[in-house]
Write a protein that holds these residues in place. Structure first.
Motif, PDB file in Angstrom:
ATOM      1  N   ASP A  54     -77.871  -8.196   3.254  1.00 34.51           N
ATOM      2  CA  ASP A  54     -76.524  -8.702   3.524  1.00 34.51           C
ATOM      3  C   ASP A  54     -75.691  -7.645   4.231  1.00 34.51           C
ATOM      4  N   LEU A  55     -75.791  -6.406   3.767  1.00 31.41           N
ATOM      5  CA  LEU A  55     -75.021  -5.318   4.368  1.00 31.41           C
ATOM      6  C   LEU A  55     -75.464  -5.052   5.803  1.00 31.41           C
ATOM      7  N   MET A  56     -76.785  -4.961   6.008  1.00 31.05           N
ATOM      8  CA  MET A  56     -77.290  -4.571   7.326  1.00 31.05           C
ATOM      9  C   MET A  56     -77.230  -5.702   8.338  1.00 31.05           C
ATOM     10  N   LEU A  57     -77.467  -6.937   7.911  1.00 25.24           N
ATOM     11  CA  LEU A  57     -77.492  -8.046   8.862  1.00 25.24           C
ATOM     12  C   LEU A  57     -76.107  -8.537   9.247  1.00 25.24           C
ATOM     13  N   THR A  58     -75.103  -8.217   8.434  1.00 21.98           N
ATOM     14  CA  THR A  58     -73.733  -8.637   8.763  1.00 21.98           C
ATOM     15  C   THR A  58     -72.879  -7.471   9.254  1.00 21.98           C
ATOM     16  N   ASN A  59     -73.503  -6.313   9.447  1.00 24.62           N
ATOM     17  CA  ASN A  59     -72.772  -5.122   9.879  1.00 24.62           C
ATOM     18  C   ASN A  59     -71.643  -4.810   8.896  1.00 24.62           C
ATOM     19  N   GLY A  60     -71.975  -4.892   7.598  1.00 24.94           N
ATOM     20  CA  GLY A  60     -70.974  -4.709   6.559  1.00 24.94           C
ATOM     21  C   GLY A  60     -70.684  -3.257   6.242  1.00 24.94           C
ATOM     22  N   VAL A  61     -69.751  -3.081   5.337  1.00 29.07           N
ATOM     23  CA  VAL A  61     -69.299  -1.746   4.942  1.00 29.07           C
ATOM     24  C   VAL A  61     -69.314  -1.664   3.415  1.00 29.07           C
ATOM     25  N   LEU A  62     -69.806  -0.545   2.899  1.00 29.13           N
ATOM     26  CA  LEU A  62     -69.715  -0.244   1.468  1.00 29.13           C
ATOM     27  C   LEU A  62     -68.561   0.710   1.240  1.00 29.13           C
ATOM     28  N   GLY A  86     -76.579  -2.917  13.529  1.00 29.14           N
ATOM     29  CA  GLY A  86     -76.434  -4.229  14.139  1.00 29.14           C
ATOM     30  C   GLY A  86     -75.341  -4.293  15.184  1.00 29.14           C
ATOM     31  N   ALA A  87     -74.327  -3.457  15.048  1.00 35.36           N
ATOM     32  CA  ALA A  87     -73.215  -3.465  16.002  1.00 35.36           C
ATOM     33  C   ALA A  87     -73.656  -3.065  17.399  1.00 35.36           C
ATOM     34  N   ILE A  88     -74.754  -2.292  17.485  1.00 31.54           N
ATOM     35  CA  ILE A  88     -75.247  -1.876  18.811  1.00 31.54           C
ATOM     36  C   ILE A  88     -76.640  -2.437  19.086  1.00 31.54           C
ATOM     37  N   GLY A  89     -77.047  -3.440  18.311  1.00 34.85           N
ATOM     38  CA  GLY A  89     -78.301  -4.137  18.600  1.00 34.85           C
ATOM     39  C   GLY A  89     -79.559  -3.385  18.232  1.00 34.85           C
ATOM     40  N   LEU A  90     -79.474  -2.490  17.248  1.00 34.78           N
ATOM     41  CA  LEU A  90     -80.641  -1.702  16.858  1.00 34.78           C
ATOM     42  C   LEU A  90     -81.036  -1.998  15.416  1.00 34.78           C
ATOM     43  N   SER A  91     -82.280  -1.719  15.096  1.00 36.51           N
ATOM     44  CA  SER A  91     -82.761  -1.766  13.715  1.00 36.51           C
ATOM     45  C   SER A  91     -82.627  -0.367  13.112  1.00 36.51           C
ATOM     46  N   PRO A  92     -82.706  -0.244  11.778  1.00 39.85           N
ATOM     47  CA  PRO A  92     -82.427   1.049  11.131  1.00 39.85           C
ATOM     48  C   PRO A  92     -83.514   2.103  11.362  1.00 39.85           C
ATOM     49  N   ASP A  93     -83.107   3.335  11.169  1.00 38.33           N
ATOM     50  CA  ASP A  93     -84.041   4.464  11.152  1.00 38.33           C
ATOM     51  C   ASP A  93     -83.530   5.470  10.126  1.00 38.33           C
ATOM     52  N   GLY A  94     -84.177   6.620  10.083  1.00 38.03           N
ATOM     53  CA  GLY A  94     -83.704   7.705   9.234  1.00 38.03           C
ATOM     54  C   GLY A  94     -83.815   7.450   7.741  1.00 38.03           C
ATOM     55  N   GLY A  95     -84.636   6.463   7.352  1.00 35.40           N
ATOM     56  CA  GLY A  95     -84.739   6.153   5.940  1.00 35.40           C
ATOM     57  C   GLY A  95     -83.591   5.325   5.410  1.00 35.40           C
TER      58      GLY A  95
END
Length: 264
Positions: A163-171, A138-147
């Motif tokens: 929540d993690l992916m849409l908010t550019n969160g960190v685990l 999300g930080a660079i405007g892309l959707s996920p890849d690579g599984g």
């Protein structure tokens, strides 16, 4: 003098029964570019048949920061470039998932972007306690890849994954361990040593039975209990007929340690 661009992105070596594959672009955080994808795929395809485990490591302070965004920015056709890189990277993920021996990973520092999917595809993951895991798309405007979306949803469930992916969160490593994305936590200075030890431990075991177990676990969440029971019956019969199973049963009856390495 050999420049950084000319050095191999991936190093391989045989360590006894372990096929060690190391991401070797530490100056760039082992960022993924087309050459890295090609070389990593080749490393999995070239695994010596006599090796019984694959060990995946990353040189430097960071395991892998995901795609090399600088190469995205320099592409004349970003859509075509990133699409082809994703296609090539997905071949790597499939090779990991379909590897005929167990795959162990040791990760440290940062696991970001497509590297999250790579970690999620491995069978056993040893993670340093200070590691941060961040999808970062999300930080660079892309959707996920690579599984990555598969691995995170599988481990965290859809609400936490979104929540993690849409908010550019960190685990944190502790959270990744709690949710099941990684199996083991160790101190930072122990990660490589612990991963090497685990890879050798696995190599001494019944690797074909382990691969059957892996298949059962991966399918369990997407089918009924009846389907799972049928597959368990089929695979345990295969295991019992396999030289590994025969050796394991004999060793139990004879009250000795089984020699799975010699069970061919």
């Amino acid at each position: 003098m050999t420049g950084a661009q000319d050095r191999p992105r991936v190093l391989t070596e045989t360590d006894g029964e372990v096929w060690r594959i190391t991401l070797a672009r530490p100056e760039a955080g082992n960022a993924l570019d087309p050459a890295t994808a090609r070389q990593l795929a080749a490393a999995f395809r070239e695994r010596p048949e006599a090796t019984r485990t694959v060990l995946l490591l990353g040189n430097g302070e960071r395991f892998c920061v995901g795609g090399d965004v600088h190469t995205f920015a320099g592409a004349a056709d970003p859509g075509a470039f990133v699409g082809q890189l994703a296609h090539d990277w997905h071949e790597v993920i499939r090779l990991v998932l379909q590897c005929p021996v167990p795959v162990v990973a040791g990760v440290q520092g940062a696991v970001a972007g497509a590297a999250v999917g790579l970690v999620g595809a491995c069978d056993l993951v040893v993670c340093a306690r200070s590691t941060k895991i961040r999808p970062a798309y999300g930080a660079i405007g892309l959707s996920p890849d690579g599984g990555t979306s598969w691995a995170l949803t599988r481990a965290l469930g859809a609400p936490r994954a979104l929540d993690l992916m849409l908010t550019n969160g960190v685990l944190t490593a502790a959270e990744a361990h709690l949710f099941g994305l990684v199996g083991r936590l160790v101190e930072d200075d122990e990660v490589h040593e612990s991963a090497v030890a685990l890879a050798h431990q696995v190599a001494a075991g019944p690797v074909r039975a382990m691969v059957r177990t892996r298949a059962l676990v991966r399918k369990a969440a997407t089918r009924t209990l009846d389907e799972q029971l049928d597959d368990e019956a089929r695979l345990i019969a295969e295991s019992a007929a396999d030289p590994e199973g025969r050796e394991g049963v004999r060793a139990f009856v004879e009250k000795r340690t089984p020699d799975f390495r010699g069970a061919r």
